[in-house]
Write a protein that holds these residues in place. Sequence first.
Motif, PDB file in Angstrom:
ATOM      1  N   TRP A  98      30.327  17.814 -16.654  1.00  0.00           N
ATOM      2  CA  TRP A  98      30.242  18.158 -15.233  1.00  0.00           C
ATOM      3  C   TRP A  98      29.045  19.059 -14.964  1.00  0.00           C
ATOM      4  N   ARG A 102      25.685  18.245 -12.845  1.00  0.00           N
ATOM      5  CA  ARG A 102      25.239  19.055 -11.699  1.00  0.00           C
ATOM      6  C   ARG A 102      23.778  19.446 -11.866  1.00  0.00           C
ATOM      7  N   CYS A 105      21.560  16.495 -11.041  1.00  0.00           N
ATOM      8  CA  CYS A 105      21.405  16.324  -9.590  1.00  0.00           C
ATOM      9  C   CYS A 105      20.453  17.363  -9.018  1.00  0.00           C
ATOM     10  N   GLN A 106      20.621  18.612  -9.428  1.00  0.00           N
ATOM     11  CA  GLN A 106      19.780  19.691  -8.897  1.00  0.00           C
ATOM     12  C   GLN A 106      18.316  19.487  -9.258  1.00  0.00           C
ATOM     13  N   ASP A 111      22.657  17.736  -5.248  1.00  0.00           N
ATOM     14  CA  ASP A 111      23.794  18.341  -5.938  1.00  0.00           C
ATOM     15  C   ASP A 111      24.855  17.261  -6.057  1.00  0.00           C
ATOM     16  N   LEU A 112      25.912  17.564  -6.780  1.00  0.00           N
ATOM     17  CA  LEU A 112      27.009  16.606  -6.872  1.00  0.00           C
ATOM     18  C   LEU A 112      27.567  16.349  -5.477  1.00  0.00           C
ATOM     19  N   GLY A 134      31.360  16.837  -6.713  1.00  0.00           N
ATOM     20  CA  GLY A 134      31.079  18.277  -6.646  1.00  0.00           C
ATOM     21  C   GLY A 134      32.309  19.124  -6.378  1.00  0.00           C
ATOM     22  N   TRP A 146      34.260  22.909  -3.264  1.00  0.00           N
ATOM     23  CA  TRP A 146      33.082  22.077  -3.441  1.00  0.00           C
ATOM     24  C   TRP A 146      31.937  22.929  -3.990  1.00  0.00           C
ATOM     25  N   VAL A 147      30.900  22.285  -4.479  1.00  0.00           N
ATOM     26  CA  VAL A 147      29.766  23.009  -5.062  1.00  0.00           C
ATOM     27  C   VAL A 147      29.071  23.933  -4.074  1.00  0.00           C
ATOM     28  N   CYS A 170      37.613  19.993 -13.249  1.00  0.00           N
ATOM     29  CA  CYS A 170      36.522  19.371 -12.490  1.00  0.00           C
ATOM     30  C   CYS A 170      36.988  18.035 -11.932  1.00  0.00           C
ATOM     31  N   CYS A 193      27.916  10.362 -12.736  1.00  0.00           N
ATOM     32  CA  CYS A 193      28.086  11.239 -11.567  1.00  0.00           C
ATOM     33  C   CYS A 193      27.472  10.584 -10.336  1.00  0.00           C
ATOM     34  N   CYS A 195      25.132  11.924  -7.150  1.00  0.00           N
ATOM     35  CA  CYS A 195      24.356  13.014  -6.534  1.00  0.00           C
ATOM     36  C   CYS A 195      24.214  12.738  -5.035  1.00  0.00           C
TER      37      CYS A 195
END
Length: 197
Positions: A98, A102, A105-106, A111-112, A134, A146-147, A170, A193, A195
């Motif tokens: 996870w 993340r 994605c970043q 982001d997720l 996320g 959430w993220v 997660c 994942c 993104c």
Amino acid sequence: MEEPQVRRRRPIHRTKEEHTGTRSRKWIPLIFIGFGLFCVIQALNLYLRILMETKNQQILQERDALKQKLQDIEYLTTEGWQYFEGSWYLGSYTERSWSESRKFCQEKGADLIIINSVQEQEFARMFHWNRWIGLSDLEHEGVWRWVDGSLVNTSFWHPGEPNNQGSEHCGTVYFDVRRDNWNDYSCTKKCYCICEK
């Protein structure tokens, strides 16, 4: 009786210089009015030129911004991003944990995924395999966030989930015919994942 003599006036004769001076004085107000109109027209001309130049600059900036957006769209689509309701989404092709997902994605300026609506959930369901979203309760057990730090408002947990079976903190979404397909999963396990940016 004698008749009185009437005195006649002699006509006034002006010299050429005097006659021309009177005439030229009549034109002075017209010259001032003409000069004033000329100044007004020139000021208006200058104002319109500045206005047109400003408008031209705005149009050029808008054109450049649109060109940049088109280049971004072309780049994103060639990289595999998909557009849906105002956001861009990318499904990974490599399984990661996870936190690694993340970070992946970043690194892409995203982001997720944060799922905020039924429509977005339906869209996320189209990605194959089990995928990180996320969502986690890493900060406080049982409080899913959430993220971006927001709490879950709309949820699509699979029946019986989240169950924290074996330290699952997660969230994932998995390809299923059911709309409610979220699952809590061990954050260290490897998944694909989604993104979002």
